[in-house]
Design a protein around this motif. Structure first.
Motif, PDB file in Angstrom:
ATOM      1  N   ASN A  49       0.759  -1.142   0.091  1.00  0.00           N
ATOM      2  CA  ASN A  49      -0.168   0.057   0.131  1.00  0.00           C
ATOM      3  C   ASN A  49       0.764   1.429  -0.008  1.00  0.00           C
ATOM      4  N   PRO A  50       0.275   2.437  -0.124  1.00  0.00           N
ATOM      5  CA  PRO A  50       0.895   3.740  -0.115  1.00  0.00           C
ATOM      6  C   PRO A  50       1.974   3.822   1.173  1.00  0.00           C
ATOM      7  N   ARG A  51       1.418   3.547   2.224  1.00  0.00           N
ATOM      8  CA  ARG A  51       2.386   3.617   3.480  1.00  0.00           C
ATOM      9  C   ARG A  51       3.669   2.660   3.425  1.00  0.00           C
ATOM     10  N   MET A  52       3.252   1.424   3.012  1.00  0.00           N
ATOM     11  CA  MET A  52       4.526   0.788   2.904  1.00  0.00           C
ATOM     12  C   MET A  52       5.481   1.176   1.941  1.00  0.00           C
ATOM     13  N   GLY A  53       4.873   1.566   0.714  1.00  0.00           N
ATOM     14  CA  GLY A  53       6.138   2.221  -0.390  1.00  0.00           C
ATOM     15  C   GLY A  53       6.643   3.229   0.137  1.00  0.00           C
ATOM     16  N   GLU A  54       5.940   4.283   1.044  1.00  0.00           N
ATOM     17  CA  GLU A  54       6.648   5.511   1.634  1.00  0.00           C
ATOM     18  C   GLU A  54       7.776   4.976   2.550  1.00  0.00           C
ATOM     19  N   THR A  55       7.487   4.189   3.333  1.00  0.00           N
ATOM     20  CA  THR A  55       8.469   3.400   4.276  1.00  0.00           C
ATOM     21  C   THR A  55       9.565   2.882   3.648  1.00  0.00           C
ATOM     22  N   LEU A  56       9.470   2.043   2.442  1.00  0.00           N
ATOM     23  CA  LEU A  56      10.591   1.512   2.136  1.00  0.00           C
ATOM     24  C   LEU A  56      11.477   2.275   1.082  1.00  0.00           C
TER      25      LEU A  56
END
Length: 246
Positions: A24-31
Motif C-alpha cells: 500500500n502507499p504507506r509501505m511504499g513510503e516506508t521502503l
C-alpha cells in the motif's frame, strides 16, 4: 525525544502471504525512506512485490516466488523479471522462496566476506545433497573447473596434491587453474586448498578428542609445528584455544 530511524547494511522484506494488501502507499513510503538509510534492500519470497510497488526495482533485474512470476511481470513491466533462483543487483537483491533465501544469503556472505566463509556456513547448515555437502561451493560457483578443483581438494585433505598435480588430474594446466581461481574467488588454488585443510583442522579441534598431532596428520601436515603456525596465521589463535573443555 523521538527515536532515531533504524539504519544498516541490509533491510530484508519477507511478507509471504497477504503481500498485495501490504503493498500500500504507506509501505511504499516506508521502503523508499529506508532506501536512504540501508545500503541494500532485499526482497525474499514475495518481498520483491513490495519493493517493485514502491518503485525500487524499476530498470533492475529481479525475481520472485515462481508461483507469482507471471503476475509480477504483468503488474510491473518496468522491472526486468527473470526466473532465476536469486538475483543480486547493486543495492538490491531478490529471491524466490525458502531454499533460495538461504542460497541468496550464502551469496551475500560470499560478497561481503569471502568464498571460504560462505563455504563454512554452507557446510555448517548441511546445505545441499551429499556431494554438495562435501563441496558447498558447487551451489553457487558458476565455474565448473573451480567446482571440480575444490571438490578434489576436499577429497585429498590428508594427502594433499601439488597444484601442478591437481591441475593434471583435472586435465588442465596450472596457469589456467590459477587464472580461473583468481577470477572466481580472488584467491590462488594453493590458498583455497590451505583454507579447506585448516578449516577441517579447526573442526576436528573443536569437535573431536584427537591430539593436535593426529589432527595435523589428518589435515596433510607432516610437521605439527607447521600446522600450528598456519592455524595461528589463519585464525589468529593456536589450535588449543579452539578446543572445548568440559
Amino acid at each position: 525525544m523521538s527515536k532515531l530511524a533504524p539504519k544498516g547494511d541490509y533491510l530484508f522484506a519477507m511478507p509471504s502471504y497477504g503481500y498485495t494488501k501490504m503493498a500500500n502507499p504507506r509501505m511504499g513510503e516506508t521502503l523508499r525512506a529506508a532506501r536512504n538509510r540501508f545500503a541494500n534492500l532485499v526482497g525474499m519470497d514475495t518481498g520483491a512485490w513490495l519493493l517493485a510497488k514502491a518503485g525500487l526495482l524499476d530498470g533492475l533485474r529481479a525475481t520472485i516466488h515462481w508461483d507469482e512470476i507471471t503476475s509480477f511481470m504483468e503488474t510491473f513491466p518496468e522491472v526486468h523479471v527473470v526466473e532465476d533462483r536469486y538475483v543480486v543487483e547493486k543495492g538490491t537483491a531478490t529471491c524466490g522462496g525458502a531454499s533460495t533465501a538461504f542460497e541468496l544469503t550464502l551469496e551475500l556472505i560470499r560478497q561481503e566476506h569471502s568464498p571460504m566463509f560462505a563455504l563454512e556456513i554452507a557446510a555448517l547448515f548441511m546445505h545441499g545433497d551429499k556431494l554438495e555437502m562435501q563441496n558447498p561451493l558447487e551451489r553457487w560457483s558458476t565455474d565448473t573447473l573451480v567446482r571440480s578443483a575444490t571438490t578434489l581438494m576436499r577429497r585429498t585433505i590428508e594427502v594433499p596434491l601439488s597444484i601442478p598435480g591437481l591441475a593434471s588430474k583435472l586435465r588442465t594446466n596450472q596457469r589456467t587453474l590459477e587464472k580461473r581461481f583468481q577470477n572466481e574467488m580472488n584467491m590462488t588454488p594453493l590458498s583455497v586448498y590451505k583454507g579447506i585443510r585448516l578449516r577441517e583442522a579447526r573442526r576436528l579441534v573443536e569437535l573431536s578428542t584427537l591430539s593436535i598431532a593426529e589432527i595435523a596428520a589428518r589435515c596433510g601436515y607432516q610437521n605439527t609445528s607447521a600446522m600450528i603456525r598456519a592455524f595461528r596465521q589463519e585464525f589468529g589463535v593456536p589450535p588449543g584455544h579452539c578446543r572445548h573443555h568440559d
